[in-house]
Design a protein around this motif. Sequence first.
Motif, mmCIF file in Angstrom:
data_model
loop_
_atom_site.group_PDB
_atom_site.id
_atom_site.type_symbol
_atom_site.label_atom_id
_atom_site.label_comp_id
_atom_site.label_asym_id
_atom_site.label_seq_id
_atom_site.Cartn_x
_atom_site.Cartn_y
_atom_site.Cartn_z
ATOM 1 N N ASN A 170 0.812 -1.221 0.000
ATOM 2 C CA ASN A 170 0.000 0.000 0.000
ATOM 3 C C ASN A 170 0.847 1.275 0.000
ATOM 4 O O ASN A 170 0.678 2.120 -0.884
ATOM 5 C CB ASN A 170 -0.975 -0.013 1.185
ATOM 6 C CG ASN A 170 -2.053 -1.071 1.020
ATOM 7 O OD1 ASN A 170 -2.402 -1.449 -0.095
ATOM 8 N ND2 ASN A 170 -2.583 -1.566 2.129
ATOM 9 N N PRO A 171 1.761 1.464 0.978
ATOM 10 C CA PRO A 171 2.595 2.673 0.918
ATOM 11 C C PRO A 171 3.536 2.682 -0.283
ATOM 12 O O PRO A 171 3.895 3.755 -0.787
ATOM 13 C CB PRO A 171 3.380 2.637 2.239
ATOM 14 C CG PRO A 171 3.328 1.222 2.695
ATOM 15 C CD PRO A 171 2.023 0.688 2.204
ATOM 16 N N GLU A 226 2.870 1.762 -3.313
ATOM 17 C CA GLU A 226 2.135 2.324 -4.446
ATOM 18 C C GLU A 226 2.087 3.845 -4.370
ATOM 19 O O GLU A 226 2.171 4.548 -5.383
ATOM 20 C CB GLU A 226 0.716 1.738 -4.491
ATOM 21 C CG GLU A 226 0.641 0.284 -4.923
ATOM 22 C CD GLU A 226 1.167 0.072 -6.335
ATOM 23 O OE1 GLU A 226 0.850 0.886 -7.227
ATOM 24 O OE2 GLU A 226 1.916 -0.903 -6.538
ATOM 25 N N VAL A 227 1.951 4.368 -3.152
ATOM 26 C CA VAL A 227 1.943 5.823 -2.959
ATOM 27 C C VAL A 227 3.294 6.415 -3.352
ATOM 28 O O VAL A 227 3.375 7.447 -4.028
ATOM 29 C CB VAL A 227 1.610 6.181 -1.492
ATOM 30 C CG1 VAL A 227 1.739 7.691 -1.268
ATOM 31 C CG2 VAL A 227 0.210 5.711 -1.132
ATOM 32 N N ILE A 228 4.376 5.742 -2.947
ATOM 33 C CA ILE A 228 5.727 6.203 -3.285
ATOM 34 C C ILE A 228 5.931 6.195 -4.802
ATOM 35 O O ILE A 228 6.479 7.135 -5.383
ATOM 36 C CB ILE A 228 6.783 5.327 -2.581
ATOM 37 C CG1 ILE A 228 6.709 5.522 -1.067
ATOM 38 C CG2 ILE A 228 8.190 5.660 -3.086
ATOM 39 C CD1 ILE A 228 7.543 4.537 -0.275
ATOM 40 N N LYS A 229 5.490 5.123 -5.451
ATOM 41 C CA LYS A 229 5.632 5.029 -6.910
ATOM 42 C C LYS A 229 4.912 6.180 -7.614
ATOM 43 O O LYS A 229 5.464 6.819 -8.518
ATOM 44 C CB LYS A 229 5.067 3.692 -7.403
ATOM 45 C CG LYS A 229 5.967 2.497 -7.180
ATOM 46 C CD LYS A 229 5.243 1.202 -7.460
ATOM 47 C CE LYS A 229 4.658 1.155 -8.862
ATOM 48 N NZ LYS A 229 3.901 -0.105 -9.093
ATOM 49 N N ASN A 230 3.697 6.456 -7.178
ATOM 50 C CA ASN A 230 2.927 7.531 -7.800
ATOM 51 C C ASN A 230 3.563 8.893 -7.547
ATOM 52 O O ASN A 230 3.581 9.760 -8.427
ATOM 53 C CB ASN A 230 1.486 7.518 -7.281
ATOM 54 C CG ASN A 230 0.700 6.327 -7.774
ATOM 55 O OD1 ASN A 230 1.004 5.758 -8.818
ATOM 56 N ND2 ASN A 230 -0.311 5.913 -7.008
ATOM 57 N N SER A 231 4.093 9.081 -6.333
ATOM 58 C CA SER A 231 4.743 10.347 -5.993
ATOM 59 C C SER A 231 5.989 10.568 -6.835
ATOM 60 O O SER A 231 6.244 11.678 -7.320
ATOM 61 C CB SER A 231 5.109 10.375 -4.501
ATOM 62 O OG SER A 231 3.954 10.267 -3.707
ATOM 63 N N THR A 250 11.839 0.851 -7.076
ATOM 64 C CA THR A 250 10.528 0.736 -6.422
ATOM 65 C C THR A 250 9.628 -0.214 -7.204
ATOM 66 O O THR A 250 8.894 -1.022 -6.627
ATOM 67 C CB THR A 250 9.855 2.119 -6.319
ATOM 68 O OG1 THR A 250 10.744 3.028 -5.685
ATOM 69 C CG2 THR A 250 8.577 2.035 -5.499
ATOM 70 N N SER A 307 7.950 -3.725 -5.992
ATOM 71 C CA SER A 307 6.511 -3.926 -6.192
ATOM 72 C C SER A 307 6.231 -5.251 -6.887
ATOM 73 O O SER A 307 5.299 -5.978 -6.529
ATOM 74 C CB SER A 307 5.935 -2.768 -7.005
ATOM 75 O OG SER A 307 4.546 -2.943 -7.214
#
Length: 238
Positions: free
Chosen positions: A29-30, A32-37, A63, A67
């Motif tokens: 979950n976190p 995916e947030v890092i990847k998008n950021s 990253t 994943s």
Amino acid sequence: YHQEQKFSDFEKATAIGRMAAQIAHEVNNPLEVIKNSLYLLQNSLNQQDHQTTKFLEVARKETERVSNIIKQMLVFPAKINTSDTKYVDVNRILEEIVVLVEKTLKQHQIDIKLHLFNNLPTVFISEDKLKQVILNLVLNSKEAMQAGGILSLSTALQSDNIFGTTSVVIEVSDTGRGIEPDHLKDIFEPFVSFKKERGTGLGLWICQAIIHTYGGKIEVKSSLGKGSSFAVIIPLSI
């Protein structure tokens, strides 16, 4: 090992597997947030800033690699190895499981009833994976009978079913707390658990994935406060 030690080892191995998958789920979950950021940051940078862009690209690729590793952990039931498939005597498997768990369950005030269909045909399946499925169901029944009760293991032949062929049915029933009616439709979903803080929602998902691999299915019936019954249905011809 004594038989109760083997059962204890199986419980520990199951717990470790659940914990590993839960960790993978929580980390994903976190991540995916890092990847998008990183993606948004990379797109917003001035294209002249080659050095920063280069570092961001390295971070994004690494990253993505992490994943992919996590995704492999999360979908492992879909890649079940069937190389050990053979014709298996289901009645013998259940008899061996009773020997394996009887003493441990008696310590929890749980009696075992065994009802075997005479001259039951063999089924084409992995013996180890079938044992894994039944043992998982037995462990669930044990947890559902905190105050003791009766665990019933039975086999039968069923000809009138969705497969249009004769099937062997293995039933694992208990006199435990039962399952909420609203929860029944979700119990085979991954990461859906109704064991409060103790479950990860992977055991039944894995069991269903294994049985689906061999052309069968698992059905459940439950009455709140009276118990649950899981039927493992394996067609004789797929």
